[in-house]
Design an enzyme around this catalytic site. Structure first.
Site, mmCIF file in Angstrom:
data_model
loop_
_atom_site.group_PDB
_atom_site.id
_atom_site.type_symbol
_atom_site.label_atom_id
_atom_site.label_comp_id
_atom_site.label_asym_id
_atom_site.label_seq_id
_atom_site.Cartn_x
_atom_site.Cartn_y
_atom_site.Cartn_z
ATOM 1 N N ASP A 16 0.859 -1.189 0.000
ATOM 2 C CA ASP A 16 0.000 0.000 0.000
ATOM 3 C C ASP A 16 0.893 1.236 0.000
ATOM 4 O O ASP A 16 1.598 1.516 0.968
ATOM 5 C CB ASP A 16 -0.889 -0.028 1.250
ATOM 6 C CG ASP A 16 -1.929 1.076 1.271
ATOM 7 O OD1 ASP A 16 -1.729 2.093 0.587
ATOM 8 O OD2 ASP A 16 -2.934 0.928 2.005
ATOM 9 N N HIS A 17 0.853 1.991 -1.105
ATOM 10 C CA HIS A 17 1.765 3.130 -1.266
ATOM 11 C C HIS A 17 1.422 4.285 -0.321
ATOM 12 O O HIS A 17 2.228 5.219 -0.168
ATOM 13 C CB HIS A 17 1.747 3.618 -2.719
ATOM 14 C CG HIS A 17 3.041 4.218 -3.170
ATOM 15 N ND1 HIS A 17 3.985 4.709 -2.296
ATOM 16 C CD2 HIS A 17 3.568 4.410 -4.410
ATOM 17 C CE1 HIS A 17 5.015 5.178 -2.967
ATOM 18 N NE2 HIS A 17 4.797 5.002 -4.255
ATOM 19 N N ARG A 18 0.278 4.250 0.325
ATOM 20 C CA ARG A 18 -0.041 5.277 1.310
ATOM 21 C C ARG A 18 0.795 5.101 2.574
ATOM 22 O O ARG A 18 1.003 6.054 3.327
ATOM 23 C CB ARG A 18 -1.532 5.225 1.673
ATOM 24 C CG ARG A 18 -2.477 5.540 0.523
ATOM 25 C CD ARG A 18 -3.914 5.303 0.922
ATOM 26 N NE ARG A 18 -4.136 3.903 1.304
ATOM 27 C CZ ARG A 18 -5.311 3.432 1.738
ATOM 28 N NH1 ARG A 18 -6.343 4.247 1.865
ATOM 29 N NH2 ARG A 18 -5.440 2.162 2.043
ATOM 30 N N ILE B 146 3.697 2.603 2.663
ATOM 31 C CA ILE B 146 5.037 2.084 2.364
ATOM 32 C C ILE B 146 5.566 2.755 1.100
ATOM 33 O O ILE B 146 4.814 2.953 0.130
ATOM 34 C CB ILE B 146 4.976 0.555 2.173
ATOM 35 C CG1 ILE B 146 4.473 -0.115 3.461
ATOM 36 C CG2 ILE B 146 6.318 -0.002 1.765
ATOM 37 C CD1 ILE B 146 3.982 -1.526 3.266
#
Length: 556
Positions: free
Chosen positions: A528-530, A532
């Protein structure tokens, strides 16, 4: 004592509905009108009540079964006096209603056959619709000038539990309609004014299906009330145009189901429909605002404009509707319940989580040799150690080194977990399920292998409990020996990462002097780019590969 079968009553215009909840079990004492099961159609959820009191002897349905009117729900053990069908008891009570009405000086109607014709305007009011307040008018079935028969439906109303038609208590010509679409009404509210020669409809018993313990049928024909009665005039004035009040969001059963499938919290939505009613477009607009990166959507009402229907709320072209039979023979199959549930969750997760996927390879040559040796040593004990058990243990070590992977988002906060529960995807004949190994950091490879075997068997037998599939911090989806090279697994919310593993294979690897045959395991890490960033994901994958290449690192 006698045994009595309790059947599904008239639940409206539905052929078959699905059992989604069992509210009693064998041995329970139940009362008449107590809810036994909850069923769901594509339009409504409703509770099915017992027609008698007694003790549950045997449940005749299970979760996921399809039932319809007349289907046997369970068998009750009842006392001899209670064994008589409910239909035989009701006539004795019927004469009491007119008598009581007369003692209260209430103007009632006689049976239709003996009712004298009345001439002039007649007011038609909302009859007793059970334990419901402020129900919304969702359909008007007549217009001024229409000739109305007694018991003919005038409007359709809907609460959070049911849709029901309100009939006329008299016959005549509709002079004036007092409600419109979107209005909310209560018992005693004026619906219409009839004129001409009219005969009031016969008095009817209150509708049991509208009571708190009765089924919330999606289409219920409400018995007509007696002609306007004196107590109605004494009721507090009701404003039919007022917005509905109450603890539950104002939405229809079908919209509730749609929101449930997408994981949208209805309490955070502001309805754009009549009197604040939440529509399907409102749910789609909420999802669209999340996709646009509006972080406030998690804590407040979505204010994005409603999207066009059929485009999944994303301003996409409508889904094509094709008659496939024009091109050749087809076969239709219902999706399994597991696939329906998991499909909705996967759709929500893919749409609402910004996925990124890293691919890497781990050298497991020595680890595989060790695994084979361990299986030979434990062959007599009947314990089979799989590579997945080593992956679970290695993942725990990586989660400890990179704690943001062992976290979940809660609004604007990051919840860092101090426990290590690792889930693994298990393939079953009915679809994919995800059991969880709890406290994997406190267990050895052999114990993890034993628990995996037990959970996998429960999954194949369809006996996994909700507790067996909850509480995971991180998930591993392994295609095992099936094949493939890499794939992009979908994150299982509220987790922030998932590891995908494909079939290992021998490859030539350069050791600085020559190519050596090494067993390489493909790894696919979705994150999850939010939460990591790319650098942390690359380090996680690299560290995981190092552990699998030299499992002694787990001890460090």
């Amino acid at each position: 004592m006698a045994l009595v079968d309790i059947q599904v009553p008239d639940i409206g215009d539905f052929d078959e509905v699905t059992v989604i909840e069992l509210l009693v079990k064998p041995g329970d004492a139940v009362k008449a009108e107590q809810s036994l099961i909850t069923v769901e159609s594509d339009k409504a959820s409703m509770e099915i009540p017992s027609s008698q009191s007694g003790v549950v002897k045997e449940l005749r349905v299970t979760l996921g079964d399809k039932v319809k009117q007349g289907s046997v729900v369970l068998t009750l053990e009842v006392a001899g006096a209670e064994a008589a069908p409910a239909a035989e008891k009701k006539p004795a009570a019927a004469p009491a209603a007119p008598a009581q009405a007369a003692s209260n000086s209430v103007a009632t109607s006689a049976p239709a056959a003996a009712a004298p014709a009345a001439s002039g305007p007649v007011e038609v009011r909302v009859p007793d619709i059970g334990d419901f307040k402020d129900v919304s008018v969702i359909e008007v079935l007549v217009k001024p000038g229409d000739t109305i028969k007694a018991e003919q439906s005038l409007i359709t109303v809907e609460s959070d539990k049911a849709s029901m038609e309100i009939p006329s208590s008299a016959a005549g010509v509709l002079k004036e309609l007092k409600v419109k679409l979107g209005d909310t009404v209560n018992i005693g509210d004026l619906l219409a004014v009839l004129e001409g020669s009219v005969a009031p409809a016969a008095a009817a018993a209150p509708l049991p299906a509208a009571s708190a313990s009765a089924p919330a049928a999606a289409s219920v024909s409400v018995p007509a009330a007696v002609a306007p009665v004196a107590p109605v005039a004494a009721m507090p004035a009701h404003e039919p145009t007022a917005a509905p009040q109450g603890g539950l969001p104002h939405a229809s059963p079908s919209v509730r189901k749609f929101a449930r499938e997408l994981g949208v919290p209805l309490a955070e939505l502001k309805g754009s429909g009549p009197k604040g009613r939440i529509t399907q477009d409102d749910v789609q607009a909420f999802t669209k605002s999340v996709m646009a990166g509006d972080t406030r959507t998690q804590a407040q009402v979505a204010k994005a404009p409603a999207a066009s229907a059929g485009g999944a709320g994303l301003d996409l072209l409508p889904w094509p509707k094709v008659d496939f039979t024009k091109f050749g023979p087809v076969e239709r199959r219902d999706m399994s319940r597991i696939k329906k549930i998991s499909g909705a969750n996967l759709h929500r997760n893919w749409v609402m989580i910004p996925h990124v996927c890293n691919h890497d390879d781990a050298d497991i040559t020595e680890l595989e040799a060790f695994r084979v040796q361990m299986n030979k040593e434990n062959e007599k004990a009947g314990i089979k150690i799989t590579m997945l058990a080593f992956l679970i243990k290695a993942s725990v070590a990586a989660l400890k080194k990179f704690p943001e992977f062992n976290a979940s988002l809660d609004g604007d906060q990051l919840v860092l977990k101090q426990y290590y529960n690792v889930a693994f995807a298990a393939d079953t004949p009915n679809g994919l399920v995800v059991p969880v190994i709890k406290d994997a950091d406190k267990k050895g490879i052999v114990q993890i292998s034993q628990e995996m075997g037990e959970l996998a068997k429960k999954a194949r037998d369809g006996k996994l409990s909700p507790a067996d599939m909850s509480g995971a911090c991180f998930t591993i989806s392994s295609l095992g020996g099936i094949g493939g090279r890499y794939f992009t697994p979908i994150i299982n919310a509220p987790e922030v990462a998932i590891l995908g593993v494909c079939k290992s294979q021998m490859e030539p690897v350069w050791d600085g002097k020559a190519f050596q045959p090494r067993l390489m395991l493909p790894l696919s890490l979705s994150w999850d780019h939010r939460v990591i960033d790319g650098a942390a994901a690359a380090r996680f994958n690299a560290y995981l590969g190092q552990i699998l290449a030299d499992f002694r690192r787990v001890l460090l």
